[in-house]
Every structure is written in C-alpha cells, then in structure tokens.
Design a protein around this motif. Structure first.
Motif, short mmCIF file in Angstrom:
data_model
loop_
_atom_site.label_atom_id
_atom_site.label_comp_id
_atom_site.label_asym_id
_atom_site.label_seq_id
_atom_site.Cartn_x
_atom_site.Cartn_y
_atom_site.Cartn_z
N ALA A 196 26.08 37.60 39.31
CA ALA A 196 25.85 37.07 40.66
C ALA A 196 26.72 35.84 40.84
O ALA A 196 26.84 35.01 39.93
N LEU A 197 27.32 35.73 42.01
CA LEU A 197 28.18 34.60 42.33
C LEU A 197 27.53 33.75 43.42
O LEU A 197 27.20 34.28 44.49
N VAL A 198 27.37 32.46 43.14
CA VAL A 198 26.84 31.54 44.13
C VAL A 198 27.99 30.66 44.62
O VAL A 198 28.56 29.88 43.83
N GLY A 199 28.34 30.81 45.89
CA GLY A 199 29.49 30.08 46.45
C GLY A 199 30.70 30.97 46.48
O GLY A 199 31.37 31.16 45.45
N VAL A 200 31.01 31.53 47.65
CA VAL A 200 32.10 32.50 47.74
C VAL A 200 33.34 31.93 48.42
O VAL A 200 34.37 32.61 48.51
N HIS A 201 33.26 30.67 48.90
CA HIS A 201 34.40 30.06 49.56
C HIS A 201 35.04 29.03 48.64
O HIS A 201 34.51 28.69 47.58
N GLY A 202 36.18 28.47 49.05
CA GLY A 202 36.85 27.51 48.19
C GLY A 202 37.24 28.17 46.87
O GLY A 202 37.85 29.25 46.84
N PHE A 203 36.86 27.53 45.75
CA PHE A 203 37.20 28.11 44.45
C PHE A 203 36.44 29.39 44.20
O PHE A 203 36.83 30.21 43.36
N GLY A 204 35.35 29.61 44.95
CA GLY A 204 34.61 30.86 44.82
C GLY A 204 35.47 32.08 45.12
O GLY A 204 35.24 33.17 44.58
N GLU A 205 36.49 31.90 45.98
CA GLU A 205 37.39 33.01 46.27
C GLU A 205 38.17 33.43 45.03
O GLU A 205 38.47 34.62 44.84
N ARG A 206 38.50 32.45 44.17
CA ARG A 206 39.17 32.78 42.90
C ARG A 206 38.24 33.59 42.01
O ARG A 206 38.68 34.53 41.32
N HIS A 207 36.97 33.21 42.01
CA HIS A 207 36.02 33.98 41.21
C HIS A 207 35.88 35.41 41.74
O HIS A 207 35.77 36.35 40.95
N LEU A 208 35.88 35.57 43.07
CA LEU A 208 35.80 36.93 43.63
C LEU A 208 36.97 37.78 43.18
O LEU A 208 36.81 38.97 42.85
N GLN A 209 38.16 37.19 43.15
CA GLN A 209 39.34 37.93 42.70
C GLN A 209 39.20 38.33 41.23
O GLN A 209 39.53 39.46 40.85
N ASN A 210 38.71 37.40 40.41
CA ASN A 210 38.57 37.69 38.99
C ASN A 210 37.48 38.74 38.77
O ASN A 210 37.61 39.63 37.92
N LEU A 211 36.39 38.65 39.54
CA LEU A 211 35.31 39.63 39.42
C LEU A 211 35.78 41.02 39.83
O LEU A 211 35.40 42.03 39.22
N ALA A 212 36.64 41.07 40.86
CA ALA A 212 37.19 42.36 41.28
C ALA A 212 38.04 42.96 40.16
O ALA A 212 37.99 44.17 39.89
N LEU B 35 37.80 42.37 36.84
CA LEU B 35 36.97 42.76 35.71
C LEU B 35 36.09 43.96 36.06
O LEU B 35 35.80 44.81 35.20
N SER B 36 35.67 44.05 37.32
CA SER B 36 34.88 45.21 37.75
C SER B 36 35.73 46.47 37.71
O SER B 36 35.27 47.54 37.26
N ALA B 37 36.98 46.34 38.15
CA ALA B 37 37.88 47.51 38.11
C ALA B 37 38.17 47.95 36.69
O ALA B 37 38.41 49.15 36.43
N ASP B 38 38.11 47.00 35.75
CA ASP B 38 38.33 47.32 34.34
C ASP B 38 37.07 47.86 33.66
O ASP B 38 37.10 48.17 32.47
N GLY B 39 35.99 47.90 34.42
CA GLY B 39 34.74 48.40 33.85
C GLY B 39 34.07 47.41 32.92
O GLY B 39 33.30 47.81 32.03
N ALA B 40 34.31 46.11 33.11
CA ALA B 40 33.76 45.10 32.22
C ALA B 40 32.44 44.53 32.72
O ALA B 40 31.67 43.96 31.94
#
Length: 682
Positions: free
Chosen positions: A20-36, A38-43
């Motif tokens: 779960a990600l809390v805070g999706v704006h600012g640096f949270g956008e970087r986390h969304l990219q990284n989560l995408a 890792l999710s695509a890698d099946g991690a």
C-alpha cells in the motif's frame, strides 16, 4: 522478530507481497513508477493507495483500491504486508506508527521523523510490533558503499583523516511554494524541520554518516550547526553541519540550494595516501591513490525489494535502527537557533517570477573550503556571518580581527592568528583556510618542526622520506592569558605537543597605529622559550633537506592578488626575492578579496582594490625572506632556512616584524620616504 520473506494464503500457497502506498503525489509518483516496474516483474502486488487528492485517472490498475487516508485504508481490511509512507515530513511518524500497529512493515521516506522523540517512539513501536522499518535513503543501497569500506580497510588510501559531504544545488521560488510545509521549521506548532540538510540534500548527510561508521545515536559524539537562508523561508538553504563520531571521525557537510549551477553532490573520504569521492546520485566512485585516479560505477539495490526480501533488521540496507545518527543531526538542527538570513548584498537573484532562484556570492569556493578545512561558514569568515574575536581598531575602525584558532581542525595545527586584516579603506589583505592550503591561517607564527612536532599544519617534510607525508604529529598553540588595550595586545601562549605536553612558551605582542590617512603599521614581537627544561630545536622543511623550503616563523597568507609586484631594495620578482636577505620586502597589487564583513555591507563586491604591504625584516637576525606567488600568495621570514635554531633553557629565540599596510600602489621612493618618517632604516 524474524519476518517471512514471502507471504502465504490460508491454503498455504505462496502469494505476492501486498503493498500500500500512502502519498501518491510529489515523490510518491516515483514510488508509483517503481511499483509498476516491480508489479510487472511479478515481485509484488499494489493493492491500495491513500491520498486526500486521488491520483489522475488511468494512473492505477482497476484492482487497486483508493482511499482518502491510511486510517480508511487499514479499516477496510486491506492488510498490506508493506506500507510505503511518502507524505509531508510532519506526518511520517504518526502514519508509520499506525501502519506498525496494523501489523505491516513500513517503507518510510526521508527524513523518517521530525524529532528525536518521534524516533524513539517509532523504534519502540517497531520492536513491540516485531515489524521492520526501512528508511528511504536510496543511496544506502549503492554497491559503492561496501566497495569504499573495503578500500578503506585495505589501506589503499592510508589512514582516514576525515570525511566531507558537499552539495551545490539550486532551487527556485516555486520549490518553496509546492506545499504548505515546504521551507518550514514548524507548521501550526508541529515540527517539520525542512531544510537543505534534513530534506533536499539529506542523502548527502546520511551517506556521509554511513561511511563515517555512524549509525546509532550513540555513534554521534557532537553536532555543530551553522545555518543560513537566502530565501524568504523559515528553514535553512545554505548550511554547514559538522559531526564528530564516537570513533573520532569528523564529517563535514557543506550544502546549499543557492548555487549558480547545479552539480552532482558527493561524499569524499580523505586518507593519508589518497581519497575516495562518491557521486552518490550516479553511484560513481573516483579513487585517487599514489598510482593515479580511476573511476568505477556501481549498481544499486532497490530498497523496497530489499525490505520485501528481508527477514531481520540486519538484512535491511537502510534500517530505522541505523538512522539514529542521522536523526541526531536532524535534532541538532531542530533545536538550533533559527537560520540567519544572508544579507541581500551577498545574494543575486537569477530568473523571473517563480522561476527565480538566489545565488550566494562565492558559495562554490566557500563550500569547498568548508569541506577541506572541516570549518563552518562562520569560522571561514564568510561576509554574511557573525564571527570573529577581539579587533584591532584605529580611530574606531576595525583593521584586524584576532582568531583564537580553537575551531581549526587538528591536522591544521590550531593556533591563534589575525584575519581578516584590512587596509584603512577596508580592503582585505589576508586569507585563511584557502582551498590550496587549508592550514594557512592569516598572519601569525607557525613552524613545521619543533622537536619533530608540526605546528604549521598539513603534511610534514621528513629527511627520511625526502617528501611530504601525513603524520600524526600535529601540535596546537593555545592562549593562556591576554592583555588588550588601545594599540597594544600582550599574550602568553603555550605550544602543546599532540599529547598536550608543553613544548614552548611564547610571549607575543601585537602593536598597531595609524601612519597618515592611507596607511597603518602592525608590529609583531614574539619570544619562544623552551618549556621542557632542555634545548628545543626549531626547524623547517629546509632544515630537513628540502631546498629553498625554509619556511616557518612569521608568516602572512595573502588572498588572491592580481598584477602582483614583489620586490626588495635589491631584487624584483618571486624567484629573485625568495631566499634573499633584505631590510624590507614589498608586495603590491589588486586585492580581489576586497571589502567584506558586517562592518562593510555596502553593496560593493570589493573587487579590484589596490594595496601595498611592506614587510620590515627582524632586527634580531638576518632571516631570509620566504616568498610564494605562482603557487599561492604568501610572505614569511624564515627562522630556520637551512638549519634548525636552538631554543636553549634561559636563552629564548626572539624576533620582531613590522608590516606597513597601505591603500594604493607604492613605489620604492614612497616606501623609503614612509620608512624615514617612521624612523626606520631603509
């Protein structure tokens, strides 16, 4: 507590970690990219996000739940294995506490907390819950860090002398308007502690601490802060933070958001045989040893992947327990006085509107000098700081400031000296802690060899090595007493060996007086007496075998001088004057240091001021002149040019020097006339 690396379903089948990600704006956008990624890698599986402002449509998959707050997310029974907290600083601690209470591991963005009290609460909560907290100092995942530790352990760069972290960034007005908490020390009574060292360049501090071996609160012995701001904010944007670790390592963090150009921040480990510089945003390491310089680039372990795989805190690359040293720095900044504003005369704004950004004059050089000299901006005497000791005044105008030298790093042989020294018009004619030789300190007395002890600073020239080498041989000179009156100051000084044992006693006397409207006279009289009850030998690199290297005794470090002319009654030019014996030596030129200091805030940058210094030789002995110009500007009278001088019990070594400090350019005829007026022999 041991954590499972892969969660399981009720049926016992392995499932992907739920994030779960809390805070999706600012640096949270970087986390969304990284989560995408890792999710695509099946991690992993991103199951939910929380933010009062939902992400733009199409940003998330249809199976990702969206909540307005973490409380709502947890109450819905989402049960994430890891909660990533990427929210405003002041919310980090309460959100992390809530996630731990719900049984989740936590990835907590930097800075992890806004106070030491919050850190202690969070540490206790993580231990009680048996959960892991990873702090988002991504640079600590760099493969360069273990490589640096291995290089240091191997002795490739010799013994570690110190560590610096430097950052020259620029941030515009829009940066401080991006949120309510940006640029704040507190918000509605709640600690925020935003700032250059605690947020923007926090990775520089954290990386430097890791390489200094400082992880826990107990690893930090002391923290000095020197905080300033050019922006109209509460927080600091130009600061030096100096940390002394329990292991004796000094880390100096010199950081600004007010540079003219942005450059990659770095951390440097200085050794006696070389140095290592890590450009941590690039994971690039420059290795400098006697064999030359080479560069290596390393990979980086993703901290979220590291957290998911970890079973214990020891497996984490950036654990909360390892952030105690960093929080000690943050706490020192939180409890320090509010940052001092930098006077507008020393700031230029570039750009328009919200794109405008401040540039602090000379900040690049100041950052470098602070790092090399382990000094604060105030100790360097930056013109927008409040610093200095007693002054020498002429008709109410300060013409020199006495520095006790207590703040000078140990390897620069701490000692008292004069700086800045000014002409009557305010032109600065001394320098200290310069980039080229950070152990050069204004005007004073220094010797590189006193019975084998270095009272000059820097490396020591030895006959055995036939070269300069770093040794643990640095002494210090301390003031035992002083009597200060109008035009005269008497001091009793003690020259102490590295173990604190007195080696010499010094009686020093300064005298100063006006000489007409554009000149004044400074006299220095010093007597060196054995404090050991036996003969003490006073030597130099020259007396230890270095040709023409007999410096030591009286020394005057000048600032940058353009179009310099150096001459004596019989010779002209650096090469001709160096090593000669003459009744006086003159140095004239355009002193680019110009005016500086709180007493000279006039808007005049002080570039291009002509001045002449006339040094009169000691009447006690025919000491040769030591002169440098091509490498650095400096003048001295050599006490031990090519042979040591003995300070025998009951027979001290005595010298006196006079310096005439004038505005404008003088010719030989002017000098001789001036000396005749003073009753001196030309």
């Amino acid at each position: 507590m041991t954590q499972p690396s892969i969660a399981t379903t009720a049926e016992g089948n392995a499932r992907l970690p739920r994030i779960a990600l809390v805070g999706v704006h600012g640096f949270g956008e970087r986390h969304l990219q990284n989560l995408a990624r890792l999710s695509a890698d099946g991690a992993l599986e991103l199951v939910a996000v929380a933010d009062p402002q939902p992400p733009a449509g199409g940003t998330l998959g249809s199976d990702v739940e969206v909540f307005a707050s973490l409380d709502e997310l947890l109450a819905a029974g989402t049960s994430p294995d890891v909660v990533i907290v990427s929210t405003p600083i002041q919310t980090h601690a309460p959100l992390a506490l809530a996630a731990l209470k719900a049984g989740s591991n936590v990835y907590l963005e930097k800075p992890p907390v806004a106070s030491m009290a919050q850190y202690e609460d969070l540490m206790a909560a993580a231990a009680s819950a048996g959960r892991l907290v990873q702090v988002g100092f991504q640079s600590l995942g760099s493969g360069a860090l273990p490589a640096i530790e291995a290089l240091v352990a191997s002795g490739d760069i010799g013994d570690v002398r110190g560590i610096s972290a430097t950052g020259l960034w620029l941030r515009n007005k829009a940066y401080f308007k991006r949120s309510r908490w940006a640029g704040k020390r507190s918000l509605n009574g709640t600690d925020v502690v935003d700032g250059v060292a605690t947020n923007a360049l926090a990775h520089a501090v954290a990386t430097g601490l890791r390489l200094a071996g400082a992880r826990t609160v107990a690893d930090v012995e002391s923290v000095d802060t020197d905080l300033y701001r050019a922006n109209d904010t509460e927080s600091d944007d130009t600061s030096v933070v100096r940390v002394r670790t329990a292991g004796g390592i000094v880390l100096t963090c010199a950081l600004t958001l007010c540079a003219s150009l942005q450059s990659p921040p770095s951390v440097t480990v200085y050794g006696t045989r070389g140095h290592l510089t890590l450009f941590y945003t690039e994971d690039r390491l420059e290795i400098t040893t006697p064999d030359g310089t080479r560069s290596e680039t390393f990979g980086r372990t993703d901290l979220l992947e590291n957290l998911i795989a970890a079973r214990t805190e020891e497996d984490l690359l950036s654990p909360l327990g390892g952030a105690g040293a960093y929080v000690s720095v943050l706490e020192a900044i939180r409890t320090a006085d509010s940052p001092r504003p930098i006077h507008p005369d020393f700031v230029t704004w570039e750009g328009e509107g919200d794109s405008a950004h401040p540039v602090v004059h000379g900040i690049e050089s100041l950052i470098k000098r602070a790092a090399l000299g382990q000094a604060t901006f105030a100790e360097l005497g930056a013109p927008w700081t409040a610093s200095g000791g007693p002054t020498l005044d002429i008709h109410g105008v300060p013409v020199a400031t006495l520095q006790d030298g207590n703040h000078i790093r140990a390897t620069s042989s701490p000692r008292p000296y004069l700086h800045p020294v000014r002409t009557l018009a305010g032109t600065v004619v001394t320098d200290h802690v310069p980039e080229d030789h950070v152990w050069h300190l204004g005007a004073g007395v220094a010797l590189q060899d006193v019975d084998g002890i270095n009272f000059w600073g820097g490396r020591t020239f030895t006959r055995e090595a036939g070269a300069y080498v770093w040794r643990k041989d640095h002494g210090r000179i301390v003031t035992k007493s002083a009597e200060h009156s109008d035009g005269q100051r008497r001091e009793q000084l003690s020259w102490l060996a590295p173990d604190g044992t007195p080696v010499l006693r010094e009686q020093r006397e300064w005298g100063w007086a006006a000489v007409g409207h554009s000149a004044w006279k400074l006299t220095l009289d010093f007597t060196l007496e054995s404090a050991t009850g036996r003969t003490v030998l006073l030597g130099s690199p020259g007396s230890n075998g270095r040709p023409l290297g007999g410096y030591g005794g009286f020394f005057w470090r000048l600032p940058k001088v353009s179009d310099a002319t150096i001459w004596t009654p019989d010779a002209r030019g650096e090469d001709a004057v160096h090593g000669s014996v003459a009744p006086w030596l003159a140095w004239s030129g355009t002193f680019d240091a110009g005016t500086s200091g709180a007493a000279h805030v006039t808007g005049d940058p002080g570039l291009g001021h002509p001045a002449t210094l006339v040094f009169l030789a000691s009447p006690q002995a025919p000491d040769p002149w030591f002169v440098r110009h091509s490498g650095y500007p400096g003048v001295g009278l050599s006490l031990a040019w090519d042979a040591p001088v003995a300070a025998d019990p009951g027979h001290p070594v005595h010298r006196s020097v006079t310096v005439l400090i004038t505005d404008g350019f003088l010719a030989t005829q002017d000098i001789e006339q001036l000396m005749t007026t003073l009753g001196e022999t030309a």
